[in-house]
Design an enzyme around this catalytic site. Sequence first.
Site, PDB file in Angstrom:
ATOM      1  N   ASP A  87      94.634  44.585  -6.973  1.00  0.00           N
ATOM      2  CA  ASP A  87      94.880  45.485  -5.837  1.00  0.00           C
ATOM      3  C   ASP A  87      94.514  46.963  -6.044  1.00  0.00           C
ATOM      4  OD1 ASP A  87      96.277  43.152  -5.582  1.00  0.00           O
ATOM      5  OD2 ASP A  87      98.242  44.075  -5.319  1.00  0.00           O
ATOM      6  N   SER A 128     101.823  46.963  -7.944  1.00  0.00           N
ATOM      7  CA  SER A 128     101.199  47.799  -6.917  1.00  0.00           C
ATOM      8  C   SER A 128     102.140  48.825  -6.295  1.00  0.00           C
ATOM      9  CB  SER A 128     100.628  46.911  -5.819  1.00  0.00           C
ATOM     10  OG  SER A 128      99.502  46.249  -6.335  1.00  0.00           O
ATOM     11  N   ARG A 137     108.587  44.152  -3.662  1.00  0.00           N
ATOM     12  CA  ARG A 137     107.548  44.950  -4.324  1.00  0.00           C
ATOM     13  C   ARG A 137     106.573  45.668  -3.389  1.00  0.00           C
ATOM     14  NH1 ARG A 137     106.218  39.547  -5.840  1.00  0.00           N
ATOM     15  NH2 ARG A 137     104.287  38.771  -4.917  1.00  0.00           N
ATOM     16  N   ASP A 138     105.663  46.367  -4.051  1.00  0.00           N
ATOM     17  CA  ASP A 138     104.506  47.031  -3.448  1.00  0.00           C
ATOM     18  C   ASP A 138     104.904  48.164  -2.493  1.00  0.00           C
ATOM     19  OD1 ASP A 138     103.316  45.032  -4.907  1.00  0.00           O
ATOM     20  OD2 ASP A 138     102.762  43.802  -3.189  1.00  0.00           O
ATOM     21  N   GLU A 144     102.837  40.624   0.816  1.00  0.00           N
ATOM     22  CA  GLU A 144     102.583  41.589  -0.248  1.00  0.00           C
ATOM     23  C   GLU A 144     101.887  42.823   0.324  1.00  0.00           C
ATOM     24  OE1 GLU A 144     101.912  38.775  -4.111  1.00  0.00           O
ATOM     25  OE2 GLU A 144     100.140  39.018  -2.889  1.00  0.00           O
TER      26      GLU A 144
END
Length: 567
Positions: A149, A206, A266-267, A329
């Site tokens: 990513d 990420s 996440r992210d 995501e």
Amino acid sequence: MKITKISLLFLALSLSALSGIAQTVRHLGDGNNIVTVDGKEPLLMLPIQEDAPEARVIIVKDFNPVQTLYVRLAQSRTDYMMPLDLYKAYGIKNQREAKTQNYSIKILGVQTDAICWKNLHTASTYDNKNHEKYRPEYHFTPAYGWMNDPNGMFYKDGTWHLFYQYNPYGSMWGNMHWGHASSTDLIHWNQHSIAVEPDAWGAAFSGSCAIDHDNTAGFGKDAVIGFYTSAGERQTQSLIYSTDGGENFHKYEGNPVITSDQPDFRDPNFFWHEPTQRWIMLLAVGQELQFFSSKDLKDWKKESSFGHINEFDAPTLAAGYGNHSGVWECPDMFELKFKNEKTKKEESKWVLICNINPGGPNGGSATQYFIGQFDGHKFICEDEPEETKWMDYGKDHYATVSFSGAPNDRHSVIAWMSNWQYANNVPTMQYRSGNSIVRDPFLYQANGETYLGSRPATEYDEKGLDQVVKIKGSSTITLSNDEGEEFVIIYDQKEMTLTIDRSKSGETAFSPDFAVPIVAPVHKKLTSLRFFIDRCSVELFGNNGEVVMTNLAFPKSTFNKIEVSKN
Ligand code: FRU
């Protein structure tokens, strides 16, 4: 006890045969080993075999483990070498300091007869020149190692900064760091040193960056702030800041700043929301997106969530939007202005980007988006819950997120040009994966709906990188090379579809998921196709971005012919 070279020789079960290299390996049985290296040269060259299991390479300082790397050390065959910077790993400033000591590394999970023991050696430089026939000419790739990513992109003082998920110890996923590159023209990229390394809270997954113009966090006016997911036993969010324009990042001592009991959490993607004068952060949590807000980037409050299908969320407006065949995501969000075709007035809508893997329209990873409004607390989607809109129907367009602070109100995006179905197996070695060209998203209307298009950034105009063909009704467009390999695109104006066949496009055997037909719906009649063809990719922009398909191809030589025939 200080181990001298003489006693090491005594103990040694094997001594490197490579000239001038004081490196000993002691095999302790059952896959346990101690490697001791002198400090004359900064690099320890690691022999990699891609189908070997990951060995644990433990950096030991003053008899304590300080860092663990997961490296596919060669067992029966060496595919390529990867450098481990010893001076960096041991915090050594120069050769004079380095020469005064030996460095011990514990290696677990490699038997005595593994071939890596013959090839492990120290070096003063690493040849990272391009040795790969598929290396793109103008798409960003890391000099060596694995990339996924794009992360933390921002624009500041004329420079575009790109960070990315990076494994410096092999060309497959693992050891997640943030790599860093920058560009002033979006074509030539300068490689910088690694920006974020894994630590005890976890690998550096990420995230995003933004400039703190008003010093809301107290790290200084115009500090570059970043958030990434510390992926350890749990996933938590960590804050980083840079006071030198993104060259060096510091980890905030209060990390992690946001935690959850959800395993997939996440992210982080954050931006300044002017109307409510707060920072907003989006997080991908299983199959929903969660919104948080903060005044100072350190204390965050949960505002709302979007997209999930479960009992808890069912009564809310946001229940069950979009595709749920995989994990959500890498979210992103921005507001775009457009001219409403009916009212002829300028309007604006918010675009919520949510990458998903698997579940893409042509298998594996892809970028879905939602159109709606955002009031600083909640996203209200205007699309029907069961409708899924995709930003790019190619198979190799994932983890798309935007640059923060791009000039002229742009929300320029970049995608990782691969697919988790086969990303680790594409036929490159010294490096693996490149990014798409940068695109500028825009809204357009068709059939009473609003769609997100993405056109190539204007920086690419008149640079001779693209080719445009006119389309008049149903047609077959064939890209080919002198070797007779073909990348075929079929436009069916009756069905309003574009279909790509890359089964004869070159190397395809590395994955059964690669040579499958790739189909995109076309919302407005096609009048042109704009191509960006590089060494191993074809990016196709119908009507300059209303329908976009990004695909890899591994031909013997770059496609250099385009033929259009009427169907
Ligand atoms: C998407 C992703 C992210 C994660 C990163 C790890 O490709 O799975 O969700 O942060 O890759 O490298």
